[in-house]
Design a protein around this motif. Structure first.
Motif, PDB file in Angstrom:
ATOM      1  N   PRO A   1      72.050  58.535  34.039  1.00 32.84           N
ATOM      2  CA  PRO A   1      71.566  58.260  35.394  1.00 32.84           C
ATOM      3  C   PRO A   1      70.792  56.952  35.432  1.00 32.84           C
ATOM      4  O   PRO A   1      70.172  56.560  34.443  1.00 32.84           O
ATOM      5  N   LYS A   2      70.865  56.271  36.565  1.00 37.92           N
ATOM      6  CA  LYS A   2      70.176  54.992  36.689  1.00 37.92           C
ATOM      7  C   LYS A   2      68.676  55.202  36.607  1.00 37.92           C
ATOM      8  O   LYS A   2      68.137  56.159  37.155  1.00 37.92           O
ATOM      9  N   LYS A   3      68.006  54.277  35.906  1.00 34.83           N
ATOM     10  CA  LYS A   3      66.560  54.371  35.776  1.00 34.83           C
ATOM     11  C   LYS A   3      65.906  53.798  37.026  1.00 34.83           C
ATOM     12  O   LYS A   3      66.338  52.774  37.550  1.00 34.83           O
ATOM     13  N   ASP A   4      64.866  54.468  37.485  1.00 39.44           N
ATOM     14  CA  ASP A   4      64.128  53.960  38.628  1.00 39.44           C
ATOM     15  C   ASP A   4      63.302  52.761  38.183  1.00 39.44           C
ATOM     16  O   ASP A   4      62.772  52.742  37.077  1.00 39.44           O
ATOM     17  N   SER A   5      63.212  51.753  39.041  1.00 44.16           N
ATOM     18  CA  SER A   5      62.383  50.606  38.695  1.00 44.16           C
ATOM     19  C   SER A   5      60.928  51.046  38.773  1.00 44.16           C
ATOM     20  O   SER A   5      60.467  51.532  39.801  1.00 44.16           O
ATOM     21  N   LYS A   6      60.241  50.897  37.642  1.00 47.00           N
ATOM     22  CA  LYS A   6      58.863  51.382  37.611  1.00 47.00           C
ATOM     23  C   LYS A   6      57.945  50.395  38.318  1.00 47.00           C
ATOM     24  O   LYS A   6      58.211  49.195  38.366  1.00 47.00           O
ATOM     25  N   ASP A   7      56.885  50.918  38.869  1.00 51.08           N
ATOM     26  CA  ASP A   7      55.934  50.079  39.581  1.00 51.08           C
ATOM     27  C   ASP A   7      55.099  49.301  38.574  1.00 51.08           C
ATOM     28  O   ASP A   7      54.588  49.865  37.605  1.00 51.08           O
ATOM     29  N   LEU A   8      54.973  48.007  38.791  1.00 46.85           N
ATOM     30  CA  LEU A   8      54.189  47.167  37.899  1.00 46.85           C
ATOM     31  C   LEU A   8      52.809  46.950  38.509  1.00 46.85           C
ATOM     32  O   LEU A   8      52.696  46.557  39.663  1.00 46.85           O
ATOM     33  N   ASP A   9      51.787  47.209  37.708  1.00 51.95           N
ATOM     34  CA  ASP A   9      50.442  46.967  38.215  1.00 51.95           C
ATOM     35  C   ASP A   9      50.016  45.547  37.844  1.00 51.95           C
ATOM     36  O   ASP A   9      50.792  44.770  37.287  1.00 51.95           O
ATOM     37  N   GLU A  10      48.790  45.195  38.163  1.00 49.26           N
ATOM     38  CA  GLU A  10      48.304  43.823  37.961  1.00 49.26           C
ATOM     39  C   GLU A  10      48.334  43.422  36.485  1.00 49.26           C
ATOM     40  O   GLU A  10      48.661  42.289  36.150  1.00 49.26           O
ATOM     41  N   ASP A  11      47.994  44.358  35.589  1.00 48.34           N
ATOM     42  CA  ASP A  11      47.972  44.034  34.161  1.00 48.34           C
ATOM     43  C   ASP A  11      49.372  43.685  33.662  1.00 48.34           C
ATOM     44  O   ASP A  11      49.551  42.729  32.902  1.00 48.34           O
ATOM     45  N   ASP A  12      50.373  44.464  34.088  1.00 44.41           N
ATOM     46  CA  ASP A  12      51.745  44.195  33.666  1.00 44.41           C
ATOM     47  C   ASP A  12      52.231  42.852  34.195  1.00 44.41           C
ATOM     48  O   ASP A  12      52.902  42.099  33.487  1.00 44.41           O
TER      49      ASP A  12
END
Length: 64
Positions: free
Chosen positions: A15-26
């Motif tokens: 299954p396609k991976k959901d794009s994870k949310d990137l926070d300020e540190d990332d």
């Protein structure tokens, strides 16, 4: 066993991976990595222009 069943079986599609949310540190970390990569590329370009750092190599004395 018929010839049609031989060989590798095709894996099921993952299954396609959901794009994870990137926070300020990332975001800051990725930006820093991009800058380091650009600096490395620039250093490689400068190093390739100048030629070898050591010009002498093995010195021969000329004695036989």
């Amino acid at each position: 066993m018929s010839g049609r069943e031989g060989g590798k079986k095709k894996p099921l599609k993952a299954p396609k991976k959901d794009s994870k949310d990137l926070d300020e540190d990332d975001m800051a970390f990725k930006q820093k990595q991009k800058e380091q990569q650009k600096a490395l590329e620039a250093a490689k370009a400068n190093a390739s222009k100048k030629g070898p750092l050591v010009g002498g190599g093995i010195k021969k004395s000329g004695k036989k």
